[in-house]
Design an enzyme around this catalytic site. Structure first.
Site, PDB file in Angstrom:
ATOM      1  N   SER A  60     -34.625  23.752  -2.414  1.00 16.19           N
ATOM      2  CA  SER A  60     -33.938  24.865  -1.762  1.00 16.19           C
ATOM      3  C   SER A  60     -33.664  25.998  -2.752  1.00 16.19           C
ATOM      4  O   SER A  60     -33.879  27.176  -2.451  1.00 16.19           O
ATOM      5  CB  SER A  60     -32.624  24.370  -1.144  1.00 16.19           C
ATOM      6  N   ALA A  91     -32.317  33.380   1.159  1.00 16.23           N
ATOM      7  CA  ALA A  91     -31.793  32.035   1.408  1.00 16.23           C
ATOM      8  C   ALA A  91     -32.929  31.113   1.815  1.00 16.23           C
ATOM      9  O   ALA A  91     -33.943  31.557   2.359  1.00 16.23           O
ATOM     10  CB  ALA A  91     -30.726  32.066   2.505  1.00 16.23           C
ATOM     11  N   ASP A  92     -32.737  29.838   1.531  1.00 10.85           N
ATOM     12  CA  ASP A  92     -33.693  28.843   2.011  1.00 10.85           C
ATOM     13  C   ASP A  92     -32.940  27.573   2.381  1.00 10.85           C
ATOM     14  O   ASP A  92     -32.048  27.133   1.651  1.00 10.85           O
ATOM     15  CB  ASP A  92     -34.754  28.518   0.970  1.00 10.85           C
ATOM     16  N   THR A  93     -33.317  27.012   3.509  1.00 12.66           N
ATOM     17  CA  THR A  93     -32.674  25.807   4.022  1.00 12.66           C
ATOM     18  C   THR A  93     -33.645  24.636   3.995  1.00 12.66           C
ATOM     19  O   THR A  93     -34.787  24.765   4.435  1.00 12.66           O
ATOM     20  CB  THR A  93     -32.181  26.035   5.466  1.00 12.66           C
TER      21      THR A  93
END
Length: 213
Positions: A60, A91-93
């Site tokens: 992430s 952002a990264d999930t």
């Protein structure tokens, strides 16, 4: 008399084409002046699998940082960029069952695989948020939530797959949609599971001097 300036006119670039993240930002009164689709390689690297629980966090973080760096490069390459010195938010999930990071489901087979792994189990959702201020200062935060799915029957899984809601979603489900009917327990940030932890994001923006919050 000057007309009121809308709260949505923010000098911020969202390094994501995700409509969910844009909608979450709008929820707290922040609408980016520009959104950029930052296509990067999301394949886990060898160094991202050393310890239990560390895989999704590292993945992430790398992907969020990569998106932020890509946004900077794209803005520099665009001579007609509408913003000279904006804030950048990336952002990264990542959704994971144990050490296994689940894909962003793009096919029914991937969605079925994700639902089978999630059914009746607890899994974790990590989102890394990276904010870059106009002066180049960076701040980041990794947020973790734990989600427990009720056990899904084969019929329930097939009905959810038929809805198409899973397409493009990390882990193959959307907690804000039909999948909510199968969420037994949530610990941590709900908005994190949707795709952007709002409290932590607002803290990062305020800390770097973003004046619209």
């Amino acid at each position: 008399m000057m007309p009121d300036q809308p709260a949505t006119a923010c000098p911020l670039v969202l390094a994501s084409a995700s409509p969910r993240r844009a909608a979450l930002l709008a929820q707290i009164g922040v609408i980016p002046a520009l959104t950029l689709a930052t296509d990067i390689d999301e394949t886990p690297l060898k160094g991202e699998v050393p310890l239990k629980g560390e895989v999704p966090r590292l993945l992430s973080r790398r992907l969020a940082q990569g998106k932020a760096d890509t946004a900077i490069r794209v803005l520099r390459e665009q001579s007609d960029a509408p913003l000279a010195a904006p804030f950048i938010l990336a952002a990264d999930t990542v959704v994971a069952v144990g050490r296994r990071a689940l894909p962003k489901a793009e096919t029914e087979a991937e969605a079925r695989q994700c639902l089978t792994l999630l059914s009746g189990r607890r899994h974790h959702v990590w989102t890394t948020v990276v904010v870059i201020a106009p002066d180049g200062k960076r701040a980041e935060r990794i947020v973790e939530s734990a989600v427990t799915f009720n056990r899904m029957t084969d019929l329930q899984q097939e009905a959810y797959i038929a809805s198409g809601e899973w397409r493009g979603k990390a882990g193959g489900y959307a907690i804000q949609g039909l999948a909510a009917a199968y969420i037994r327990f949530l610990s941590g940030s709900y908005s994190n599971v949707v795709g952007l932890p709002l409290f932590e994001t607002a803290q990062l923006l305020r800390g770097l001097g973003f004046r619209s919050l």
